[in-house]
Each structure stands twice: as C-alpha cells, then as structure tokens.
Design an enzyme around this catalytic site. Structure first.
Site, mmCIF file in Angstrom:
data_model
loop_
_atom_site.group_PDB
_atom_site.id
_atom_site.type_symbol
_atom_site.label_atom_id
_atom_site.label_comp_id
_atom_site.label_asym_id
_atom_site.label_seq_id
_atom_site.Cartn_x
_atom_site.Cartn_y
_atom_site.Cartn_z
ATOM 1 N N SER A 25 0.835 -1.208 0.000
ATOM 2 C CA SER A 25 0.000 0.000 0.000
ATOM 3 C C SER A 25 0.866 1.253 0.000
ATOM 4 O O SER A 25 2.095 1.176 0.089
ATOM 5 C CB SER A 25 -0.934 0.014 1.224
ATOM 6 N N GLY A 26 0.205 2.384 -0.080
ATOM 7 C CA GLY A 26 0.822 3.682 0.157
ATOM 8 C C GLY A 26 2.115 3.936 -0.597
ATOM 9 O O GLY A 26 2.248 3.657 -1.791
ATOM 10 N N ASP A 68 6.463 -10.993 6.857
ATOM 11 C CA ASP A 68 6.353 -10.122 8.027
ATOM 12 C C ASP A 68 7.785 -9.749 8.400
ATOM 13 O O ASP A 68 8.550 -10.593 8.880
ATOM 14 C CB ASP A 68 5.652 -10.877 9.170
ATOM 15 N N VAL A 69 8.149 -8.498 8.183
ATOM 16 C CA VAL A 69 9.561 -8.115 8.350
ATOM 17 C C VAL A 69 10.048 -8.238 9.791
ATOM 18 O O VAL A 69 11.251 -8.250 10.044
ATOM 19 C CB VAL A 69 9.858 -6.676 7.834
ATOM 20 N N TYR A 161 7.255 6.328 17.308
ATOM 21 C CA TYR A 161 7.474 6.495 15.867
ATOM 22 C C TYR A 161 8.686 7.403 15.622
ATOM 23 O O TYR A 161 9.582 7.069 14.837
ATOM 24 C CB TYR A 161 6.211 7.091 15.239
ATOM 25 N N LYS A 165 12.223 6.363 13.844
ATOM 26 C CA LYS A 165 12.670 6.988 12.591
ATOM 27 C C LYS A 165 13.995 7.720 12.783
ATOM 28 O O LYS A 165 14.822 7.797 11.866
ATOM 29 C CB LYS A 165 11.584 7.932 12.060
ATOM 30 N N THR A 196 -1.813 8.445 2.819
ATOM 31 C CA THR A 196 -1.773 6.984 2.689
ATOM 32 C C THR A 196 -2.704 6.413 3.765
ATOM 33 O O THR A 196 -3.324 7.171 4.516
ATOM 34 C CB THR A 196 -0.352 6.435 2.957
#
Ligand code: NAP
Length: 256
Positions: A25-26, A68-69, A161, A165, A196
């Site tokens: 996606s996105g 699935d990472v 998050y 990042k 997204t």
C-alpha cells in the site's frame, strides 16, 4: 566527460533487482511502480498477499513475497527467494512501517517496543540480510524510509514512531561507515506528509490539514508523485557518490 544524456541514463535501473518492503500500500506500492518504470525487476514484500498479487499483476516480472519483516525467518526467506529467482539484489527500499499517535504519558512501553520492532529492528534485520548479499556482490543501494519526525519534533504525539525513525537515520550513517568502502551505499529518505492508509485520519481532519498548511513553508502536504524523483535518485547510479545522507522531501518542513 559525462554529458546530459549520461546523467539521465544514470537514473535507469535496467537489469537491476529491487526489493521493496511494505509494498502492499501507500508509498511502498508507489516506490515499486517507480522502480519498475525505471527498468528494475521488483520484489514486493508485505503481509497482505492479495494486495501484493494485485500489484504484481500490473508490473511485468514483479514477484510478490509474503513477509512479516519483524520475523527473522520471513526476512531470510525474502532474500533467499529473491536470489533463487533472480540471482542478485541491487536495491533495497526499507519502507515497511507502522505508527499511531498517542501521548507519551499514555503510550505503553510494550507498544513503544512493538513500533521499534517493525520500524527499526526489522529494518536493521532486512538491511543486514540484503546487505550481506550486496557486500558479496560489491554493490548495492539501500534506501531507508525514515520521516521528518525522525529529524524534528512535532505537535503530533508520536514518541515511539519518532524514536524509531531517528534511530533509522543513525543506523543509515553507521551502515554507511561500515559498508561504503565495500560498494554498498545506504541513504535515508525522510518524507513529510503524504496521504496513505497511515495518514488517512489526519488527511480527513480539517484542523490537521490546516496545521500542515500553516507549518509547511510550501503551504501544503506532498502529492503522491513528489517522492518519485528522490527515491529514484537514491536507488540508482544517479547518486553514485552519495551515501549516509538524509534526503527530506517535505516542502521545507525541516528547513525552518
Ligand atoms: P501504509 O500505507 O500504512 O503502508 C505501510 C506498509 O508497511 C504497508 O504496506 C504494510 O503492509 C507494511 N508493513 C507494516 N508492518 C509490516 C510488517 N510487520 N511486515 C511487513 N510489512 C509491514 O503507510 P505509508 O505512509 O505508505 O508508509 C510507508 C513508510 O513511509 C513507513 O515507513 C512510514 O513510516 C513512512 N512515512 C510515511 C509518511 C506519510 O506521510 N505517509 C511520512 C513519512 C514517512 P502489510 O500491512 O500488508 O504488511
């Protein structure tokens, strides 16, 4: 002497094999289309198999791999399947990511860890598994998809998050230090705001969008195609002497 024609050619990815995680996606789906458009053979990785198969159906030669990472066995299978089919891997777009806003005083430590598991630890795991092969080949380009929130704070409560990042940016620099002399480049792409599934609620909220318009020097969020050039630059030989860098594509957000 390189002329203008050669400069344009350096963006081409003919004969290259590119893995994109979070391709269901996105931004990831978009990145896969862009790399395919530049001539690469793309390997599409994510958990939602239906989405991957639909996209693979549109992109000649694309291979979907359910992955699935956050699972080591899945990461190894992703690389093994790519090598069995294609014998090489030249580009990794480390894009899979999760995040939902929550005030830091309420976000549980468990949830914080879950976000880091996908956005940072799994990203390291994929970069390591792919990087080992690139080091053997003596060439490769890894693009870690970070965020402006890995560079600056925001009024959006996003502790896990932002930490993940920011960690991805530090990891980008460290992998560069370790791998640059062996032919593997590692850069980070830091998008600003793009619509997204991850940002759907924000884009549906008038006050949030007014905030983005006020805060972004360019006065608006990014349009879907506005990451294409930066992604292609970092993935291709157009950035052959660029490594360890963070390229923010954010309408000026991190400049002010
Ligand atoms: P999205 O549409 O929600 O895409 C996230 C992708 O990550 C999905 O394809 C999802 O696929 C995949 N994913 C999540 N967990 C996974 C896991 N455990 N294993 C494999 N794949 C997993 O959101 P997006 O905005 O395109 O996000 C893509 C990347 O851009 C993320 O890293 C995000 O942090 C970053 N980013 C986005 C923005 C923005 O404004 N949109 C800004 C800065 C950075 P499955 O669910 O099928 O597994």
């Amino acid at each position: 002497m390189t002329d203008a024609h050669d400069a344009l050619e350096s963006f081409r990815l003919d004969g290259r094999v590119a893995i994109v995680t979070g391709a269901s996606s996105g931004l990831g789906a978009r990145f896969a289309r862009v790399l395919h458009g530049a001539g690469a053979t793309v390997v599409l990785a994510a958990r939602r198999s239906g989405r991957l198969e639909a996209l693979a159906g549109e992109l000649d030669g694309a291979m979907p791999v359910v992955c699935d990472v956050s699972q080591g066995a899945d990461r190894e299978r992703l690389v093994a399947t790519t090598l069995e089919r294609h014998g090489q891997v030249d580009v990794l777009v480390n894009n899979a990511g999760v995040g939902t806003p929550e005030p830091a005083e309420h976000e549980t430590v468990e949830r914080f860890g879950e976000v880091l598991d996908v956005n940072l630890i799994a990203a390291f795991g994929v970069a390591q598994a792919v990087g080992r092969r690139m080091l053997e080949q003596g060439s490769g380009s890894i693009v870690n998809v970070s965020s402006i929130l890995g560079m600056v704070g925001s009024q959006i409560p996003f502790a896990s998050y932002a930490a993940s990042k920011g960690g991805l940016i530090a990891l980008t620099r460290e992998l560069t230090a370790q791998w640059a002399r062996r032919g593997v480049r590692v850069n980070a792409l830091a998008p600003g705001w793009f619509e997204t599934e991850m940002t759907a609620e924000m884009f549906a909220d008038e006050r949030s969008m007014a905030w983005v318009a006020r805060m972004a020097p360019m006065g608006r969020p990014g349009a879907p195609h506005e990451l294409d050039g930066a992604l292609l630059f970092l993935a291709s030989d157009a950035s052959a002497y660029v490594t360890g860098q963070v390229l923010a594509v954010d309408g000026g957000w991190t400049a002010v």
